[in-house]
Design a protein around this motif. Structure first.
Motif, PDB file in Angstrom:
ATOM      1  N   ASP A   1       7.989 -12.801  -6.317  1.00  0.00           N
ATOM      2  CA  ASP A   1       8.953 -11.780  -5.912  1.00  0.00           C
ATOM      3  C   ASP A   1       9.964 -12.365  -4.932  1.00  0.00           C
ATOM      4  N   PHE A   2      11.187 -11.837  -5.007  1.00  0.00           N
ATOM      5  CA  PHE A   2      12.228 -12.215  -4.043  1.00  0.00           C
ATOM      6  C   PHE A   2      12.255 -11.152  -2.958  1.00  0.00           C
ATOM      7  N   ILE A   3      11.914 -11.553  -1.723  1.00  0.00           N
ATOM      8  CA  ILE A   3      11.800 -10.594  -0.630  1.00  0.00           C
ATOM      9  C   ILE A   3      12.685 -11.021   0.531  1.00  0.00           C
ATOM     10  N   GLU A   4      12.918 -10.069   1.412  1.00  0.00           N
ATOM     11  CA  GLU A   4      13.616 -10.320   2.676  1.00  0.00           C
ATOM     12  C   GLU A   4      12.789  -9.705   3.792  1.00  0.00           C
ATOM     13  N   ALA A   5      12.329 -10.543   4.725  1.00  0.00           N
ATOM     14  CA  ALA A   5      11.467 -10.069   5.807  1.00  0.00           C
ATOM     15  C   ALA A   5      11.533 -11.040   6.972  1.00  0.00           C
TER      16      ALA A   5
ATOM     17  N   TYR B   1      13.157  -7.224  -3.442  1.00  0.00           N
ATOM     18  CA  TYR B   1      14.203  -7.067  -4.441  1.00  0.00           C
ATOM     19  C   TYR B   1      13.659  -7.102  -5.869  1.00  0.00           C
ATOM     20  N   SER B   2      12.477  -7.634  -6.056  1.00  0.00           N
ATOM     21  CA  SER B   2      11.922  -7.772  -7.403  1.00  0.00           C
ATOM     22  C   SER B   2      11.052  -6.590  -7.814  1.00  0.00           C
ATOM     23  N   ARG B   3      10.877  -5.640  -6.933  1.00  0.00           N
ATOM     24  CA  ARG B   3       9.983  -4.523  -7.255  1.00  0.00           C
ATOM     25  C   ARG B   3      10.565  -3.620  -8.342  1.00  0.00           C
TER      26      ARG B   3
ATOM     27  N   ARG C   1      21.894  -2.630  -8.523  1.00  0.00           N
ATOM     28  CA  ARG C   1      23.331  -2.372  -8.576  1.00  0.00           C
ATOM     29  C   ARG C   1      24.071  -3.506  -7.883  1.00  0.00           C
ATOM     30  N   VAL C   2      25.089  -4.007  -8.560  1.00  0.00           N
ATOM     31  CA  VAL C   2      25.937  -5.068  -7.999  1.00  0.00           C
ATOM     32  C   VAL C   2      27.215  -4.412  -7.485  1.00  0.00           C
ATOM     33  N   ASP C   3      27.625  -4.791  -6.280  1.00  0.00           N
ATOM     34  CA  ASP C   3      28.829  -4.223  -5.661  1.00  0.00           C
ATOM     35  C   ASP C   3      29.825  -5.336  -5.340  1.00  0.00           C
ATOM     36  N   TRP C   4      31.078  -5.055  -5.585  1.00  0.00           N
ATOM     37  CA  TRP C   4      32.165  -5.955  -5.204  1.00  0.00           C
ATOM     38  C   TRP C   4      33.220  -5.142  -4.445  1.00  0.00           C
ATOM     39  N   VAL C   5      34.010  -5.812  -3.627  1.00  0.00           N
ATOM     40  CA  VAL C   5      35.171  -5.215  -2.977  1.00  0.00           C
ATOM     41  C   VAL C   5      36.389  -6.045  -3.383  1.00  0.00           C
ATOM     42  N   VAL C   6      37.321  -5.404  -4.071  1.00  0.00           N
ATOM     43  CA  VAL C   6      38.527  -6.086  -4.566  1.00  0.00           C
ATOM     44  C   VAL C   6      39.733  -5.476  -3.860  1.00  0.00           C
ATOM     45  N   GLY C   7      40.477  -6.298  -3.153  1.00  0.00           N
ATOM     46  CA  GLY C   7      41.675  -5.828  -2.449  1.00  0.00           C
ATOM     47  C   GLY C   7      42.924  -6.040  -3.282  1.00  0.00           C
TER      48      GLY C   7
ATOM     49  N   VAL D   1      22.679  -3.973 -13.350  1.00  0.00           N
ATOM     50  CA  VAL D   1      22.203  -5.108 -14.145  1.00  0.00           C
ATOM     51  C   VAL D   1      20.692  -5.220 -13.973  1.00  0.00           C
ATOM     52  N   LYS D   2      20.067  -6.066 -14.802  1.00  0.00           N
ATOM     53  CA  LYS D   2      18.674  -6.403 -14.601  1.00  0.00           C
ATOM     54  C   LYS D   2      18.546  -7.207 -13.301  1.00  0.00           C
ATOM     55  N   SER D   3      17.402  -7.035 -12.625  1.00  0.00           N
ATOM     56  CA  SER D   3      17.234  -7.688 -11.322  1.00  0.00           C
ATOM     57  C   SER D   3      17.389  -9.197 -11.419  1.00  0.00           C
ATOM     58  N   GLY D   4      16.935  -9.773 -12.514  1.00  0.00           N
ATOM     59  CA  GLY D   4      17.046 -11.225 -12.663  1.00  0.00           C
ATOM     60  C   GLY D   4      18.466 -11.714 -12.912  1.00  0.00           C
ATOM     61  N   ASP D   5      19.379 -10.813 -13.315  1.00  0.00           N
ATOM     62  CA  ASP D   5      20.765 -11.193 -13.605  1.00  0.00           C
ATOM     63  C   ASP D   5      21.705 -10.933 -12.439  1.00  0.00           C
ATOM     64  N   TYR D   6      21.165 -10.492 -11.302  1.00  0.00           N
ATOM     65  CA  TYR D   6      22.017 -10.030 -10.208  1.00  0.00           C
ATOM     66  C   TYR D   6      23.023 -11.091  -9.781  1.00  0.00           C
ATOM     67  N   TRP D   7      22.532 -12.246  -9.349  1.00  0.00           N
ATOM     68  CA  TRP D   7      23.447 -13.244  -8.777  1.00  0.00           C
ATOM     69  C   TRP D   7      24.359 -13.853  -9.831  1.00  0.00           C
TER      70      TRP D   7
END
Length: 301
Positions: free
Chosen positions: A152-156, A196-198, A203-209, A262-268
């Protein structure tokens, strides 16, 4: 007249004789009686020793069979290896401790003092290793509750990466730049963990100016065309369609908030690909990317 005579038990001694008093009594005994007592004690000890040895070997046989039985259950149910190893080790230690206390009791050794000594030693060790025991308890909770698993990909604890190992005292995660981070389980079990893998989708977010004066509708149409053309973007769920909204009116740009599922594995992969495509293809729709601007006004006095 009928008289009943009730036998009276001999009075118990006020105190247990000390070893010195016992030795003195043994010296005053006749030789024949002394030998009789010694032989009786030796026979009694030999019998107790034989029973203790029999109990030990039978108990060890039972512990081995029980260990294999529990191990087979864990194997059939595909229990995580780290959890099964920990539980089996704890079961074996507890059972052997009970067997040892039983054997000592059969030999005639006072077990209360032995248990008190063991409890005191446990308290002293627990106070000395309080932090380690906290990590140990945290490892048990992680293995039982499974807030995350290997892979799993985690942040802690201020770190983000893929879980490589879950050990009893600490967890090892690998970062994107191939660093091995060792995190104590105590903090992991009581702190916040972002897994993040659970979930299977993210959802992927971008900010375009875009520049002031450019058409928001034209920019929205082009960005949606770019996003939906990627097969990794999910468009089956009507509640999770790609969207482009005006997020903010900044000093030099109109910021559009772009989102897609997207699928979690396709995020980046989707995140970086869309950044490149939006930068390369959006100008073809007449949309320009603004630079920080400063308007200077001069007046003639």
């Amino acid at each position: 007249m009928l008289h009943l005579q009730i036998p009276v038990a001999p009075a118990l001694p006020d105190s247990v004789p000390t070893p010195t008093q016992e030795m003195s009594l043994l010296r005053n005994l006749p030789f024949d009686e002394l030998m009789e007592r010694l032989i009786s004690s030796m026979v009694s000890f030999a019998i107790n020793l034989a029973i203790a040895a029999l109990v030990f070997y039978v108990g060890r046989w039972i512990i081995t069979r029980l260990y294999r039985f529990v191990h087979n259950i864990f194997t059939k149910r595909k229990v995580e290896q780290s959890l099964s190893t920990f539980v089996l080790s704890m079961v074996r230690i507890v059972l052997y401790f009970i067997l040892l206390v039983t054997v000592i009791g059969i030999l005639g050794i006072e077990t209360s003092s032995f248990l008190a000594l063991f409890a005191s030693a446990g308290v002293a060790i627990g106070m000395a290793l309080s932090g380690t025991l906290q990590n140990f308890a945290g490892g048990v909770l992680i293995l039982l509750l499974k807030p995350f698993k290997v892979g799993d990909f985690i942040e802690a604890q201020g770190y983000a990466g893929t879980v490589r190992e879950i050990q009893i005292f600490h967890t090892i995660i690998g970062t994107a730049d191939n660093k091995s981070i060792i995190i104590p389980n105590g903090g992991l079990s009581t702190g916040s963990v972002n897994n993040y893998s659970r979930e299977t989708e993210r959802r992927v977010d971008w900010v375009v100016g875009i520049s002031y004066g450019d058409s928001v509708d034209a920019a929205r149409a082009k960005i949606l065309e770019i996003v939906k053309s990627d097969p990794r973007v999910l468009t089956d769920n009507p509640d999770r369609q790609p969207a482009v909204l005006v997020g903010a009116l900044n000093a030099s740009s109109v910021d559009l908030k772009v989102s897609a599922w997207v699928k979690s594995g396709d995020y980046w992969g989707v995140f970086h690909t869309m950044n490149e495509r939006i930068y390369a293809e959006l100008p073809s729709a007449g949309i320009s990317f603004p630079f920080p601007q400063l308007d200077v006004h001069t007046y003639n006095s």
